[in-house]
Enzyme design. Structure first.
Site, PDB file in Angstrom:
ATOM      1  N   SER A   1       0.753  -0.672  -0.363  1.00  0.00           N
ATOM      2  CA  SER A   1      -0.458  -0.491  -0.046  1.00  0.00           C
ATOM      3  C   SER A   1       1.000   1.358   0.097  1.00  0.00           C
ATOM      4  CB  SER A   1      -0.522  -0.504   1.287  1.00  0.00           C
ATOM      5  OG  SER A   1      -1.452   1.445   1.360  1.00  0.00           O
TER       6      SER A   1
ATOM      7  N   TYR B   1      -2.101  -1.125  11.084  1.00  0.00           N
ATOM      8  CA  TYR B   1      -2.151  -1.748   9.717  1.00  0.00           C
ATOM      9  C   TYR B   1      -0.678  -1.007   8.478  1.00  0.00           C
ATOM     10  CZ  TYR B   1      -3.541  -1.433   4.585  1.00  0.00           C
ATOM     11  OH  TYR B   1      -3.481  -1.465   3.425  1.00  0.00           O
TER      12      TYR B   1
ATOM     13  N   LYS C   1       2.112  -3.323   6.256  1.00  0.00           N
ATOM     14  CA  LYS C   1       2.896  -3.719   5.408  1.00  0.00           C
ATOM     15  C   LYS C   1       4.303  -3.070   4.460  1.00  0.00           C
ATOM     16  CE  LYS C   1      -1.656  -4.158   3.158  1.00  0.00           C
ATOM     17  NZ  LYS C   1      -1.732  -5.538   2.697  1.00  0.00           N
TER      18      LYS C   1
HETATM   19  C1  WQD Z   1     -10.134   9.281   1.377  1.00  0.00           C
HETATM   20  C2  WQD Z   1     -10.263  10.428   1.763  1.00  0.00           C
HETATM   21  C3  WQD Z   1     -10.220  11.070   3.964  1.00  0.00           C
HETATM   22  C4  WQD Z   1     -14.149   9.110   4.584  1.00  0.00           C
HETATM   23  C5  WQD Z   1      -7.093   4.131   3.181  1.00  0.00           C
HETATM   24  C6  WQD Z   1      -5.520   3.341   3.603  1.00  0.00           C
HETATM   25  C7  WQD Z   1      -4.918   2.287   2.247  1.00  0.00           C
HETATM   26  C8  WQD Z   1      -6.344   2.083   1.702  1.00  0.00           C
HETATM   27  C9  WQD Z   1      -7.237   2.655   1.175  1.00  0.00           C
HETATM   28  C10 WQD Z   1      -6.435  -0.429   2.428  1.00  0.00           C
HETATM   29  C11 WQD Z   1      -9.476  10.751   2.860  1.00  0.00           C
HETATM   30  C12 WQD Z   1     -11.726  11.335   2.719  1.00  0.00           C
HETATM   31  C13 WQD Z   1     -13.087   9.530   3.760  1.00  0.00           C
HETATM   32  C14 WQD Z   1     -14.808   9.607   5.203  1.00  0.00           C
HETATM   33  C15 WQD Z   1     -13.797  11.422   4.441  1.00  0.00           C
HETATM   34  N1  WQD Z   1      -6.874   0.544   2.708  1.00  0.00           N
HETATM   35  N2  WQD Z   1     -12.882  10.698   3.317  1.00  0.00           N
HETATM   36  N3  WQD Z   1     -14.663  11.387   4.283  1.00  0.00           N
HETATM   37  O1  WQD Z   1      -7.392   7.657   4.018  1.00  0.00           O
HETATM   38  O2  WQD Z   1      -6.666   7.455   2.216  1.00  0.00           O
HETATM   39  O3  WQD Z   1      -6.429   5.003   2.624  1.00  0.00           O
HETATM   40  O4  WQD Z   1      -7.819   3.621   2.829  1.00  0.00           O
HETATM   41  O5  WQD Z   1      -6.136  -1.067   1.975  1.00  0.00           O
HETATM   42  O6  WQD Z   1      -3.719   1.875   2.698  1.00  0.00           O
HETATM   43  O7  WQD Z   1      -4.589   4.052   4.093  1.00  0.00           O
HETATM   44  O8  WQD Z   1      -8.659   5.963   2.290  1.00  0.00           O
HETATM   45  O9  WQD Z   1     -10.858   5.878   1.547  1.00  0.00           O
HETATM   46  O10 WQD Z   1     -10.345   6.444   3.954  1.00  0.00           O
HETATM   47  O11 WQD Z   1     -10.160   8.328   2.104  1.00  0.00           O
HETATM   48  O12 WQD Z   1     -13.481  13.288   4.386  1.00  0.00           O
HETATM   49  O13 WQD Z   1     -15.760   9.296   5.552  1.00  0.00           O
HETATM   50  O14 WQD Z   1     -11.744  10.830   1.891  1.00  0.00           O
HETATM   51  O15 WQD Z   1     -10.347  11.935   4.876  1.00  0.00           O
HETATM   52  O16 WQD Z   1      -8.968  12.440   2.812  1.00  0.00           O
HETATM   53  P1  WQD Z   1      -7.378   6.619   2.575  1.00  0.00           P
HETATM   54  P2  WQD Z   1      -9.592   6.563   2.203  1.00  0.00           P
END
Ligand code: WQD
Length: 337
Positions: free
Chosen positions: A125, A150, A154
């Site tokens: 990741s 998590y 990785k």
């Molecule tokens: C994306 C953006 C949030 C939810 C994580 C893991 C990564 C992979 C993918 C597993 C961010 C914003 C999110 C919400 C929001 N996981 N957001 N409101 O955190 O980039 O990555 O998930 O394989 O390893 O780290 O993904 O989709 O959680 O967030 O504003 O309800 O959307 O702050 O900027 P992230 P995400």
């Protein structure tokens, strides 16, 4: 050519099984069904016409892993997805993550190191980069101390594989995913929502469908053009295809090192507001959202430099954010229909 896909009924795993079958591989799936359901097997069969061989196996049970590999000595490659993947949950229950994501990896590698030759593809990741200094992110960017157990699993997983490959017949490719989204165009498989989605896109599509009152946007005070955080959202089918290409690279001995690393992204960064706009465009719906404070541990920006994946691996993401979002919305409507 028999390939083992661990966690093969999961979100990315199931899409990869489809692409492997499309390429003529015989696929064996093991999954402990902790974060998916057996119905995914039917979805795969509906798409490809072939149901993969399936075994309900928890890779944390060392003896069962040994027994599995004894009974399946003709496996020529392993694509290892099996892992827990919720950042927030990993903070609350680190030992679950270290056992499931590290011990299981070790037990699989211990079996592979006994084979005359083993090809291993690892689901890693972009989280290993933390907040990278420079955008877009290249594979040689400095790795930063993970902000969650998590992410640490990785990074440690990559080190375990690298150290093991040095002294065994294991050849490995580490695939660092950016943000996987969307679903197979057939809407027969997709991201199975269990509980309240932590990730942005499933929360958006559930809100669009009326299952959630509104989306909470975690911060609009980031140093970005519209103040919301930027990520590289990649269609899960593009991601799945990269796994097949990576496995073929090892099988055909095209790798130039025992362990190779590739960033898998589109190379384009999109802000949260831009993702919301893409949903509104493809669905024709207004998405209710409110701006709230930043989420603990979130970084400002991450998107991939795709040169190495394009020029060395010979893979390039094909789908746009809108196409990926349209597939996610189609899947949401299908499973709620
Ligand atoms: C994306 C953006 C949030 C939810 C994580 C893991 C990564 C992979 C993918 C597993 C961010 C914003 C999110 C919400 C929001 N996981 N957001 N409101 O955190 O980039 O990555 O998930 O394989 O390893 O780290 O993904 O989709 O959680 O967030 O504003 O309800 O959307 O702050 O900027 P992230 P995400």
């Amino acid at each position: 050519m028999k390939v083992l896909v661990t966690g093969g009924l999961g979100f990315i795993g199931s899409h990869t099984v489809v692409e492997l079958q499309n390429e003529g591989f015989e696929v064996v799936v093991v999954d402990n069904l902790s974060n998916t359901s057996l119905s995914v097997l039917d979805g795969i069969e509906k798409i490809t016409g072939k149901k993969p061989i399936f075994e309900n196996l928890d890779l944390r049970e060392k003896e069962k892993v040994q027994d599995f590999f004894k009974r399946n000595s003709d496996i020529s490659g392993v694509i290892h997805f099996a892992a827990s993947k919720a950042v927030g949950e990993s903070v609350e229950d680190p030992l679950l993550y270290y056992e499931n994501n590290i011990s299981a990896l070790i037990y699989v590698l211990q079996q592979l190191q006994q084979k005359p030759e083993a090809n291993f593809i690892f689901s890693s990741s972009c989280t290993v980069y933390g907040q990278a200094e420079k955008m877009p992110i290249t594979e040689d960017a400095a790795l930063q101390q993970a902000v969650s157990p998590y992410g640490n699993t990785k990074a440690v997983g990559e080190e375990i594989i690298t150290d093991t490959a040095k002294v065994t017949n294991i050849n490995a490719i580490l695939l660092r995913y950016f943000n996987p989204i969307g679903s197979h165009p057939s809407a027969e498989i997709g991201e199975l929502p269990i509980g309240v989605p932590q990730n942005l896109v499933p929360f958006i599509t559930q809100t669009g469908f009326g299952l959630r009152k509104e989306l909470a946007v975690y911060g609009d005070d980031y140093p970005t053009p519209d103040g919301t955080a930027i990520r590289d959202y990649i269609h899960v089918v593009d991601l799945a295809k990269a796994h097949v290409i990576a496995l073929q690279r090892l099988i055909n001995k095209k790798n130039t090192a025992k362990v190779e690393t590739f960033n898998l992204g589109t190379g384009t960064g999109s802000s949260v507001l831009e993702v919301i706009n893409s949903f509104e465009k493809v669905s024709g719906k207004k998405l209710p959202y409110k701006i709230v404070g930043r989420r603990e541990g979130d970084i400002t920006s991450a998107y991939a430099n795709t040169d190495k994946a394009n020029n060395v691996l010979g893979w390039k993401a094909q789908s746009t954010l809108e196409e990926a979002m349209a597939s996610a919305w189609k899947w949401e409507q299908k499973i709620r229909g």
